[in-house]
Write a protein that holds these residues in place. Structure first.
Motif, PDB file in Angstrom:
ATOM      1  N   ILE A   1      12.158  -9.221  33.917  1.00 39.56           N
ATOM      2  CA  ILE A   1      11.011  -9.070  33.015  1.00 39.56           C
ATOM      3  C   ILE A   1       9.911 -10.053  33.371  1.00 39.56           C
ATOM      4  N   VAL A   2      10.252 -11.319  33.505  1.00 35.37           N
ATOM      5  CA  VAL A   2       9.226 -12.336  33.757  1.00 35.37           C
ATOM      6  C   VAL A   2       8.646 -12.224  35.162  1.00 35.37           C
ATOM      7  N   SER A   3       9.313 -11.507  36.056  1.00 31.62           N
ATOM      8  CA  SER A   3       8.784 -11.319  37.407  1.00 31.62           C
ATOM      9  C   SER A   3       8.158  -9.940  37.604  1.00 31.62           C
ATOM     10  N   ASN A   4       7.998  -9.179  36.519  1.00 32.11           N
ATOM     11  CA  ASN A   4       7.426  -7.835  36.595  1.00 32.11           C
ATOM     12  C   ASN A   4       5.908  -7.940  36.703  1.00 32.11           C
ATOM     13  N   GLU A   5       5.367  -7.558  37.850  1.00 30.94           N
ATOM     14  CA  GLU A   5       3.926  -7.670  38.061  1.00 30.94           C
ATOM     15  C   GLU A   5       3.130  -6.696  37.191  1.00 30.94           C
ATOM     16  N   LEU A   6       3.745  -5.592  36.787  1.00 32.60           N
ATOM     17  CA  LEU A   6       3.033  -4.641  35.945  1.00 32.60           C
ATOM     18  C   LEU A   6       2.622  -5.272  34.619  1.00 32.60           C
ATOM     19  N   LEU A   7       3.495  -6.097  34.053  1.00 34.23           N
ATOM     20  CA  LEU A   7       3.190  -6.730  32.776  1.00 34.23           C
ATOM     21  C   LEU A   7       2.064  -7.745  32.884  1.00 34.23           C
ATOM     22  N   LEU A   8       1.713  -8.144  34.107  1.00 33.56           N
ATOM     23  CA  LEU A   8       0.608  -9.078  34.279  1.00 33.56           C
ATOM     24  C   LEU A   8      -0.723  -8.442  33.896  1.00 33.56           C
ATOM     25  N   SER A   9      -0.766  -7.106  33.854  1.00 28.71           N
ATOM     26  CA  SER A   9      -2.014  -6.447  33.446  1.00 28.71           C
ATOM     27  C   SER A   9      -2.292  -6.627  31.960  1.00 28.71           C
ATOM     28  N   ILE A  10      -1.273  -6.923  31.155  1.00 24.94           N
ATOM     29  CA  ILE A  10      -1.474  -7.075  29.710  1.00 24.94           C
ATOM     30  C   ILE A  10      -2.412  -8.240  29.395  1.00 24.94           C
ATOM     31  N   PRO A  11      -2.197  -9.458  29.922  1.00 26.46           N
ATOM     32  CA  PRO A  11      -3.171 -10.526  29.625  1.00 26.46           C
ATOM     33  C   PRO A  11      -4.566 -10.239  30.157  1.00 26.46           C
ATOM     34  N   PHE A  12      -4.672  -9.540  31.281  1.00 28.56           N
ATOM     35  CA  PHE A  12      -6.005  -9.227  31.801  1.00 28.56           C
ATOM     36  C   PHE A  12      -6.755  -8.297  30.851  1.00 28.56           C
ATOM     37  N   PHE A  13      -6.107  -7.211  30.427  1.00 34.44           N
ATOM     38  CA  PHE A  13      -6.772  -6.282  29.521  1.00 34.44           C
ATOM     39  C   PHE A  13      -7.036  -6.925  28.159  1.00 34.44           C
ATOM     40  N   THR A  14      -6.122  -7.765  27.697  1.00 34.88           N
ATOM     41  CA  THR A  14      -6.341  -8.459  26.427  1.00 34.88           C
ATOM     42  C   THR A  14      -7.528  -9.404  26.518  1.00 34.88           C
ATOM     43  N   PHE A  15      -7.636 -10.128  27.613  1.00 42.81           N
ATOM     44  CA  PHE A  15      -8.764 -11.038  27.811  1.00 42.81           C
ATOM     45  C   PHE A  15     -10.078 -10.259  27.867  1.00 42.81           C
ATOM     46  N   MET A  16     -10.075  -9.126  28.554  1.00 41.33           N
ATOM     47  CA  MET A  16     -11.277  -8.303  28.625  1.00 41.33           C
ATOM     48  C   MET A  16     -11.701  -7.849  27.235  1.00 41.33           C
ATOM     49  N   GLY A  17     -10.751  -7.365  26.437  1.00 44.95           N
ATOM     50  CA  GLY A  17     -11.090  -6.919  25.091  1.00 44.95           C
ATOM     51  C   GLY A  17     -11.582  -8.046  24.206  1.00 44.95           C
ATOM     52  N   ALA A  18     -10.971  -9.221  24.346  1.00 46.59           N
ATOM     53  CA  ALA A  18     -11.403 -10.364  23.531  1.00 46.59           C
ATOM     54  C   ALA A  18     -12.818 -10.811  23.887  1.00 46.59           C
ATOM     55  N   ILE A  19     -13.169 -10.744  25.169  1.00 45.14           N
ATOM     56  CA  ILE A  19     -14.533 -11.093  25.591  1.00 45.14           C
ATOM     57  C   ILE A  19     -15.534 -10.079  25.055  1.00 45.14           C
ATOM     58  N   LEU A  20     -15.229  -8.786  25.231  1.00 42.90           N
ATOM     59  CA  LEU A  20     -16.167  -7.745  24.824  1.00 42.90           C
ATOM     60  C   LEU A  20     -16.297  -7.642  23.313  1.00 42.90           C
ATOM     61  N   GLU A  21     -15.298  -8.117  22.582  1.00 47.31           N
ATOM     62  CA  GLU A  21     -15.374  -8.108  21.126  1.00 47.31           C
ATOM     63  C   GLU A  21     -16.530  -8.968  20.622  1.00 47.31           C
TER      64      GLU A  21
END
Length: 514
Positions: free
Chosen positions: A60-80
């Motif tokens: 789980i902690v080495s799953n690169e797919l889950l790394l997209s979650i903080p990126f998309f969350t950061f994008m949404g928080a900025i655009l908010e």
């Protein structure tokens, strides 16, 4: 206790613990470990089986797919907080405001656009509530329609790519994020169209609920209005292409597309002169909280699901759901009813991590396409934001309404009763979309690449054989080697020179030998 009884007891204990209000992540992990030790003590599970747990946690902690979650969350928080929503709503509101229901149409369209940019429900509901709700209340919109359209338009974000829910579902179902995004395009467009049709029906039958803006409220016209609309739309289109276009064309992985989105969000904030250290810090804080919550829930659910499978819980679930009347359609109807009521108490992350891993093997065994299944569950889990009493979109709107009233933008407070009753028609429309997706799977699969199926029974192999005649083919006679001894001694023999004919007298040969 027999092993066959352990899985139902384990699942029932989980439901009771969550209803008691214990944190979901620690409830999952604690119950998983407790039942795991009990199962080992009774001989139901081998200790070697539990040795798989560290490997699964590391996966789980080495799953690169889950790394997209903080990126998309950061994008949404900025655009908010970057001012993009304000420009979109102000421009489209002025554009449609002269017509009855114009603000409602503007909120739905902007909600869909923000969904394709931010990927977070909170950002859409809060932004549209702060900007649109005071204007709607001030100019005579029905309170229940106004609160319902703002909350429902924000929940479209959960279905429109790049939704975080679709990323999590893709990981849990073992499918690509790109295919999950492509499958969600049809239902998200249908959901937007259903909301627009409902508003159009309100305009026809209850026009007094959605009056047009008076002339003094429409301050922009002509070139100024066009410029304002384009200033809100064009950067949004560019960012959507940056995130989704590169992903669909195979130019970027989900993680890379999320990184591009985060960069694009900061660039848009800079264009609106809102980018600051404080804004970045707030976005990073939000990203840290959301990502930590997701990872902890995922770790806990992994512990629980491993032990649940060890005690044959997957077999119990499969036997219980595979024999439902109606085949695959009956299974889908029963599952969606279950998830609809489960969403009263759990949020979408908890449902995705707890329930989906139990249902996916049964769906695959019944021949249900898992992309269709995942998008269908995402459509259903929209309702978790809307239906009372625990809909998060209603909580966000409740907080926005209180702030608006305290600021003096509206004269009278907005009642919670109006927010909850206003949400009911929109929840019904979301359930209509669930039924549409169940009985029309092409609404999901139409955008996916079709695999070419080959039926081996239809394959015929034909060979063209040339007729050589009735005479048998006589192989050429072997030729005797030619050349003299001197030719061999001196090098390669000259095969074109015939050898000399030598006659030998046997009597003379004997005499010479003596």
């Amino acid at each position: 206790m027999e092993m066959s009884h352990l899985a139902p007891v384990m699942f029932g204990s989980l439901v009771v613990a969550m209803l008691a209000g214990f944190p979901v992540a620690f409830t999952l992990g604690g119950l998983g470990l407790a039942f795991g030790y009990f199962a080992m003590s009774q001989g139901f599970v081998n200790p070697e089986f539990m040795g798989n747990l560290p490997l699964r946690l590391y996966g789980i902690v080495s799953n690169e797919l889950l790394l997209s979650i903080p990126f998309f969350t950061f994008m949404g928080a900025i655009l908010e907080r970057c001012g993009l929503a304000e420009d979109l709503l102000e421009g489209t509101g002025q554009l449609f405001g002269s017509r009855p229901g114009g603000l409602g149409f503007a909120v739905i369209i902007v909600g869909a656009i923000l969904g394709a940019i931010t990927g977070t429900v909170a950002a859409s509901v809060i932004a549209m509530g702060v900007i649109s709700l005071p204007i709607m209340v001030r100019y005579g919109y029905d309170m229940r329609y106004a609160t319902g359209v703002i909350a429902a338009s924000g929940t479209i974000t959960q279905l429109i790519p790049p939704s975080l829910v679709l990323v999590v579902l893709a990981d849990q179902l073992g499918r690509s994020v790109g295919d999950m995004y492509l499958g969600a395009i049809g239902p998200s467009l249908l959901q937007t169209a259903i909301f627009l049709l409902y508003t159009a029906a309100i305009v026809m039958f209850k026009p007094q609920w959605v009056p047009p803006l008076p002339p003094e409220a429409r301050t922009m016209r002509g070139a100024a209005l066009v410029k304002r609309v384009l200033w809100g739309m064009l950067p949004s289109v560019v960012l959507i292409f940056l995130v989704l276009g590169t992903l669909f064309m195979g130019l970027a992985t989900p993680t890379e597309a999320g990184a591009l989105g985060a960069f694009g969000g900061m660039l848009l904030a800079a264009m609106h002169k809102r980018l600051s250290i404080s804004l970045i810090w707030q976005a990073m804080d939000t990203t840290m909280r959301v990502t930590s919550m997701v990872i902890f829930i995922l770790l806990g659910s992994t512990v629980f699901s491993l032990v649940f499978q060890g005690v044959d819980g997957h077999i119990w679930i499969e036997e219980m759901l595979s024999n439902l009347p109606g085949g695959p359609v009956g299974f889908l109807i029963a599952v969606n009813i279950f998830i609809f009521f489960l969403a009263f108490f759990l949020d979408f992350f908890e449902i995705a991590f707890i329930v989906v891993p139990l249902l996916a093997p049964v769906a695959e065994k019944l021949g249900i396409d898992l992309i269709w299944f995942g998008v269908l569950l995402c459509v259903n889990m929209q309702t978790s934001f809307m239906h009372p009493p625990f809909g998060f979109a209603l909580f966000y709107l409740r907080g926005v309404a209180d702030q608006i009233h305290k600021s003096g933008a509206i004269s009278k407070p907005i009642l919670s009763r109006d927010i909850y009753l206003g949400a009911i028609p929109w929840v019904a429309m979301q359930l209509v979309l669930v039924a549409v997706v169940i009985f029309w799977p092409e609404s999901v699969t139409a955008f996916l690449d079709k695999e070419t199926a080959v039926n081996t029974d239809d394959v015929h192999i034909e060979m063209q054989i040339e007729d050589l005649g009735s005479d048998p083919v006589t192989p050429p006679a072997a030729e005797e080697p030619t050349g003299s001894v001197s030719d061999v001694v001196g090098g390669e023999p000259d095969m074109s020179v015939p050898p000399p004919q030598v006659e030998i007298d046997p009597t003379q040969a004997v005499k010479d030998a003596l």
